[in-house]
Scaffold this active site. Sequence first.
Site, short mmCIF file in Angstrom:
data_model
loop_
_atom_site.label_atom_id
_atom_site.label_comp_id
_atom_site.label_asym_id
_atom_site.label_seq_id
_atom_site.Cartn_x
_atom_site.Cartn_y
_atom_site.Cartn_z
N GLU A 28 81.47 2.49 -1.16
CA GLU A 28 81.06 1.26 -0.53
C GLU A 28 80.06 1.70 0.56
O GLU A 28 80.66 2.21 1.78
CB GLU A 28 82.16 0.17 0.03
CG GLU A 28 83.12 0.14 -1.17
CD GLU A 28 82.51 -0.85 -2.23
OE1 GLU A 28 81.54 -1.66 -1.96
OE2 GLU A 28 83.22 -1.10 -3.10
N CYS A 73 78.25 -4.03 7.31
CA CYS A 73 77.38 -3.42 6.27
C CYS A 73 76.37 -4.38 5.47
O CYS A 73 75.58 -4.28 5.18
CB CYS A 73 78.32 -2.71 5.16
SG CYS A 73 79.62 -3.71 4.55
P1 NAD Z 1 79.92 7.50 8.08
O1 NAD Z 1 79.49 7.95 6.74
O2 NAD Z 1 79.23 8.43 9.26
O3 NAD Z 1 81.46 7.74 8.25
C1 NAD Z 1 82.28 6.94 7.46
C2 NAD Z 1 83.47 7.50 7.33
O4 NAD Z 1 83.59 8.75 6.61
C3 NAD Z 1 84.00 7.94 8.71
O5 NAD Z 1 85.58 7.59 8.94
C4 NAD Z 1 84.03 9.52 8.64
O6 NAD Z 1 85.12 9.99 9.47
C5 NAD Z 1 84.15 9.73 7.32
N1 NAD Z 1 83.61 11.03 6.73
C6 NAD Z 1 82.72 11.64 7.38
N2 NAD Z 1 82.59 12.97 6.64
C7 NAD Z 1 83.38 12.71 5.58
C8 NAD Z 1 83.56 13.64 4.43
N3 NAD Z 1 82.95 14.87 4.32
N4 NAD Z 1 84.53 13.50 3.43
C9 NAD Z 1 85.26 12.22 3.83
N5 NAD Z 1 85.13 11.24 4.67
C10 NAD Z 1 84.21 11.52 5.69
O7 NAD Z 1 79.51 6.30 8.65
P2 NAD Z 1 79.76 5.39 9.82
O8 NAD Z 1 78.33 5.54 10.52
O9 NAD Z 1 81.05 5.75 10.49
O10 NAD Z 1 79.77 4.01 9.33
C11 NAD Z 1 78.83 2.85 9.37
C12 NAD Z 1 78.32 3.04 7.66
O11 NAD Z 1 79.34 2.53 6.87
C13 NAD Z 1 77.09 2.18 7.66
O12 NAD Z 1 76.29 2.86 6.86
C14 NAD Z 1 77.74 1.06 7.04
O13 NAD Z 1 76.56 0.34 6.04
C15 NAD Z 1 78.77 1.74 5.96
N6 NAD Z 1 79.70 0.63 5.61
C16 NAD Z 1 79.60 0.16 4.25
C17 NAD Z 1 80.56 -0.87 3.99
C18 NAD Z 1 80.45 -1.40 2.46
O14 NAD Z 1 81.52 -1.97 2.26
N7 NAD Z 1 79.59 -1.15 1.86
C19 NAD Z 1 81.49 -1.45 4.95
C20 NAD Z 1 81.48 -0.85 6.38
C21 NAD Z 1 80.42 0.28 6.47
#
Ligand code: NAD
Length: 564
Positions: A301, A335
Site C-alpha cells: 500500500e 496517503c
Molecule cells: P517510508 O517508505 O519511508 O517508510 C514506511 C515504513 O517502512 C517506515 O515505517 C519505515 O521504517 C519502513 N521501512 C523503511 N525501509 C524498510 C525496509 N527496507 N523494509 C521494511 N520496512 C522498511 O514512508 P514514510 O515516509 O514513512 O510514509 C509515508 C509514505 O507512506 C507516503 O508515500 C504515503 O503515501 C505512504 N502511505 C501509503 C498508504 C496506503 O495505504 N497506500 C498509507 C499510509 C502511507
Amino acid sequence: MRRLGAFQPRRTVWCPHVRRGRPGPTVRHRWLPCGMSNAVVDPETDPRATYALEPSRVRELTAGVVASGEGGTLTTYTPLTGAPLAVLPLSTAADVADAVRRARVAQRRWADVPVAERAAVLLRLHDLVFERQSGLLDLVQLESGKARSHAFEEVGDVAIVARHYGRRGPSYLADERHLGVFPLLTRSTEHRRPKGVVGVVSPWNYPLSLAVTDALPALLAGNAVVLRPDPQASLTALAGVELMVEAGIPDDLVQVVLGPGDPTGAAVVDHADYVCFTGSTATGRRVAQTAARRLVGASLELGGKNALYVADDADLRRAVPGAVRTCFSSAGQLCISTERLVVHEAVYDEFVGRFLDAVRRLRLGVGLDWGADVGSLVGEAQLDRVREHVEDAVAKGARVLAGGRHRPEIGPFVYEPTVLDGVTSAMTCRDTETFGPLVAVYAVADDAEAVRLANDTEYGLNASVWTRDRRRGRAIAARIHAGTVNVNEGYAAAWGSVGAPMGGMKASGLGRRHGREGILKYTESQNVAVQSLVGIGDIPGLRDERYARALTGALRVMKAVRLP
Ligand code: NAD
C-alpha cells in the site's frame, strides 16, 4: 526517522499545555521548554525532562516487545510540543527471527480455533476501541501530532474493519465446492489455509488504523502476526495490540518488534510467510524485491498524488468543505488525501474563492482536545519536505494563494494549510508526493481534460469527483486510473466501505486491503479433489485410443449441456 531530540527551535518557547482542563490517566501535564537542548534527552535520567506520557505506562505497553536488549533503546518525541515521549526498546534482526519462531508456535494452536470463535474476538475489539477511545486518541495525537478529530477517524476505522471481518470474514473463508472434472465422480473443494506468519510493516501516519486493521483479517484467517510499527507509531500500535489481547487474541499470537526500517522492518520481510507493507513507493519496491527473492507474497500500500475534480455542475456548498477535509486531514499526511485540485473553468473563480476562505479559517492547534481543524506534521523531515516543495514552486513562479508558512509558535512542526496555483512540471510538487498540507489548483475546460490531468501521474491511489449528476460521476470515475474513486466525497466513502477492496493502481501498490481480497491474500487456496468409483484414465476395459474416444465424447456432452 529523525530524532526530535536533535530539533532545536529558532527560539526557546514554553510548550503549551496540550490538554485543557481534563486530566487523564496516562498523560502528564508538566512540561519543559521545547528543545531545551540539542542533545538527545533521556527522560528516565534527566531531571529536566518531562515525559509526555507516564514512563510506567510506556513500560506496561512495551513489556511484550521482542527485544533482547542488544538493539538498545530509542527516545521518541511528541510532535505536538517536541517534548520527550518515551524510551522504546529496539529489536535486532535476531529478535525478529525469534518473534517469528514464537509466532509460528502460537499460530498452530490458533489455526485449530473455530473461525466463529476467532470472529467473536474481532467483534469484542469493536466495542473495546470505543470504550477506550479517549486513551487511544491521546496516544495517536501524541505520536502523530494530528488533530483529535483526525485521530478519531482511526478509532472509527478499526471498529468498522473489526465489525466487517467479524461478521463477514467467516463467509469469505468458507470452503467452496467446485464442479469436478467428471461431475458426480469427482468432488473438488477449495479450502483457505492460513499462510502462517504474516509480517505487517506499518507507517507512522495512521498509527492505530494501519497497525491494527491489516492485522485483523490476517488473524481471522488463522495466521499469527509479527508487527513492526514505525518507531514514531509504536506506542499506539502496542495499545492496539493490548486491546486485541483483551478481546481474546492469545497473547503470543501477535508479536511486536520495534525499530527502524533497516534492520527491523527489513528483517520482518526476510522472515514472514507473507508481507503486508504500507509506506512509500520507493521502500515498497525494495520490499517487493525481497519478497520476490523469497517467493513469498506481499501486498504493498504505497504513495499517491491524488486528484479531486470539481465539475461545472458540482454543488459547491458540499464540494468546498469536502475538498478542504480531503486536502488537509491529518495535515495532508494521508496517503489518499488530495494534492491536486482540478476545477472546471466555469466554476473555477467561485470554487477557488470559497475554498480559500475556508482554508484561511481553519484552526491550527496541537491540543489533546477537540477543536483544532488541523494539527501538526509528524516531525522535522516532513516539515522540511513541505517547506522545500513550497519554496521550490514559488522560486519557479507558482503563487501562494493561502498559507505557505511554518508556525512554530503553535507547535514545532505546524505548517499552514497551503494552496498554490501556477504549478508546472518544472516544479517538484507537480508530480512528487508532498505528504503534507499542500495542494495545487489547476483549471480545466472539460471532463476529458480533467481525466487526462488526473491520470497524468505515476500513481493511482485515490481520486474524487464532485458533480450533481451521479451518472456523470460514475462515467468519469471509470476513466480514472485509481484504485478508489469517491463521487461527492473525498476519501472516506471508499475507505470506509470496507466490503469493497481498497488499494492502488500503477506505482501506488500491489494487492488490496478490505473486503474479500483483503482477507484472502492472507490465505493459500487448496483444492482437495476426491475421486469416487472409477479413477481418471483408469476405466476398466478402456485403454489408449478407446479411452481417448470415450473422453472426447464425454467432454462434448459436457459442453453441450452447458457445464461451466
Ligand atoms: P517510508 O517508505 O519511508 O517508510 C514506511 C515504513 O517502512 C517506515 O515505517 C519505515 O521504517 C519502513 N521501512 C523503511 N525501509 C524498510 C525496509 N527496507 N523494509 C521494511 N520496512 C522498511 O514512508 P514514510 O515516509 O514513512 O510514509 C509515508 C509514505 O507512506 C507516503 O508515500 C504515503 O503515501 C505512504 N502511505 C501509503 C498508504 C496506503 O495505504 N497506500 C498509507 C499510509 C502511507
